[in-house]
Design an enzyme around this catalytic site. Structure first.
Site, PDB file in Angstrom:
ATOM      1  N   ILE A  18       0.821  -1.209   0.000  1.00  0.00           N
ATOM      2  CA  ILE A  18       0.000   0.000   0.000  1.00  0.00           C
ATOM      3  C   ILE A  18       0.856   1.260   0.000  1.00  0.00           C
ATOM      4  O   ILE A  18       0.590   2.216  -0.730  1.00  0.00           O
ATOM      5  CB  ILE A  18      -0.951  -0.023   1.214  1.00  0.00           C
ATOM      6  N   ASP A  37      11.330   3.350   5.174  1.00  0.00           N
ATOM      7  CA  ASP A  37      10.978   1.971   5.477  1.00  0.00           C
ATOM      8  C   ASP A  37      12.120   1.325   6.254  1.00  0.00           C
ATOM      9  O   ASP A  37      13.287   1.702   6.116  1.00  0.00           O
ATOM     10  CB  ASP A  37      10.718   1.184   4.190  1.00  0.00           C
ATOM     11  N   ASN A  90       1.930   4.769   7.517  1.00  0.00           N
ATOM     12  CA  ASN A  90       1.493   3.504   6.936  1.00  0.00           C
ATOM     13  C   ASN A  90       2.187   2.280   7.525  1.00  0.00           C
ATOM     14  O   ASN A  90       2.009   1.174   7.034  1.00  0.00           O
ATOM     15  CB  ASN A  90       1.721   3.543   5.412  1.00  0.00           C
ATOM     16  N   SER A 145      -7.575   0.027   9.860  1.00  0.00           N
ATOM     17  CA  SER A 145      -7.923  -1.305   9.368  1.00  0.00           C
ATOM     18  C   SER A 145      -9.373  -1.571   9.710  1.00  0.00           C
ATOM     19  O   SER A 145      -9.911  -1.029  10.691  1.00  0.00           O
ATOM     20  CB  SER A 145      -7.028  -2.367  10.024  1.00  0.00           C
ATOM     21  N   TYR A 158      -3.869  -6.199  17.601  1.00  0.00           N
ATOM     22  CA  TYR A 158      -3.912  -5.499  16.315  1.00  0.00           C
ATOM     23  C   TYR A 158      -5.208  -4.705  16.190  1.00  0.00           C
ATOM     24  O   TYR A 158      -5.193  -3.525  15.837  1.00  0.00           O
ATOM     25  CB  TYR A 158      -3.790  -6.511  15.175  1.00  0.00           C
ATOM     26  N   ILE A 191      -6.420  -6.856   1.353  1.00  0.00           N
ATOM     27  CA  ILE A 191      -5.805  -6.298   0.153  1.00  0.00           C
ATOM     28  C   ILE A 191      -4.711  -7.254  -0.302  1.00  0.00           C
ATOM     29  O   ILE A 191      -3.898  -7.726   0.511  1.00  0.00           O
ATOM     30  CB  ILE A 191      -5.198  -4.911   0.431  1.00  0.00           C
ATOM     31  N   THR A 193      -1.736  -7.483  -1.159  1.00  0.00           N
ATOM     32  CA  THR A 193      -0.350  -7.034  -1.153  1.00  0.00           C
ATOM     33  C   THR A 193       0.548  -8.245  -1.378  1.00  0.00           C
ATOM     34  O   THR A 193       0.107  -9.392  -1.239  1.00  0.00           O
ATOM     35  CB  THR A 193      -0.001  -6.393   0.191  1.00  0.00           C
TER      36      THR A 193
END
Length: 266
Positions: A18, A37, A90, A145, A158, A191, A193
């Site tokens: 994403i 990252d 993100n 989420s 989470y 999604i 990914t």
């Protein structure tokens, strides 16, 4: 091609999935993009690919579990491009082996997910907002989420951390709106990914597909385009919102697919 002209964006967790989609789309619309990252090689490669297409991007390291690393990423972005006008928070973690139900969740894992999934959003905003005020405003987008809106059999940490992101988004929007700073979130469903495709068995993907209103799964660009919209001035009167991008997975009575199957069998 100019939806993000004169915007300076920091994307955390931008080396893949994403985050990478959002970075590519915003760069294509004229933004100057810093891709941060833990996978710094991936971030640098992503930035090089943007440069090859004529965009302006740089890849750097960030460890979302460390306050100093988050601050350094913010300061690097502002110093390199002279300002910071958009932050896409993100980074997020999940762990199906340790993040279980309430009775069995590993408490160290609880703390780790709260730190990375929720506290890092707070810290990113904490360090970015002063720069946005000096720039005359900005847009913050947080990755929440659908787990923040529903209950599940596992992943209690989470889900709780992402619910925190949803409400933190409202607080930031409320407290800094008069400074022309907007804050919104996007809540993805399943999604496809690279990580999801590599780690989810076909049976699990089919299970999710059964309950989607749409006949397909989401892809990173489905979230990336939403982030682009929220980062651009096209959404200038939207703040404090969490946009659910989940293919209609959660909109219907959960018995609908089973009832349809029952009707067909009688």
């Amino acid at each position: 091609m100019d939806r993000m002209k004169d915007k300076v964006v920091l994307v955390t967790g931008g080396a893949s999935g994403i985050g990478l989609s959002a970075a590519n789309l915003m760069a294509a619309e004229g933004a100057k993009v810093v891709i941060a990252d833990f996978n710094v090689d991936g971030a640098i490669e992503a930035a090089k690919n943007i440069q090859l297409r004529g965009g302006d991007a740089v890849g750097i390291f960030v460890d979302a579990a460390k306050e100093t690393s988050i601050q350094e990423a913010i300061e690097f972005t502002a110093q390199r491009y002279g300002k910071l006008t958009c932050l896409f928070n993100n980074v997020g973690l999940t762990n199906l082996k340790k993040d279980l139900d309430v009775v069995h969740v590993d408490l160290d894992e609880w703390d780790r997910l709260m730190n990375v999934n929720l506290k890092c959003v707070l810290l990113g905003c904490r360090f970015a907002i002063p720069h946005m005020i000096r720039a005359g405003g900005g847009s913050i987008i947080n990755t929440a989420s659908m787990a923040g809106f529903t209950g599940d059999a596992v992943r209690v940490a989470y889900g709780a951390s992402k619910a925190g992101v949803v409400n933190l988004t409202k607080y930031i929007a409320t407290q800094y709106g008069k400074h022309n700073i907007r804050c919104n979130a996007v809540a993805p469903g399943l999604i496809l990914t690279p990580a999801a495709q590599d780690n989810m068995p076909l049976d699990v993907l089919n299970m999710f597909a059964k309950y989607n209103a749409l006949p397909y799964h989401g892809e990173p660009d489905d979230i990336g385009h939403t982030v682009l919209f929220l980062a651009s001035d096209e959404s200038k009167f939207i703040t404090g919102q969490t946009i659910q991008v989940e293919g209609g997975h959660y909109i219907a009575n959960p018995t609908v697919p089973d009832f349809e199957q029952f009707v067909q069998s009688v």
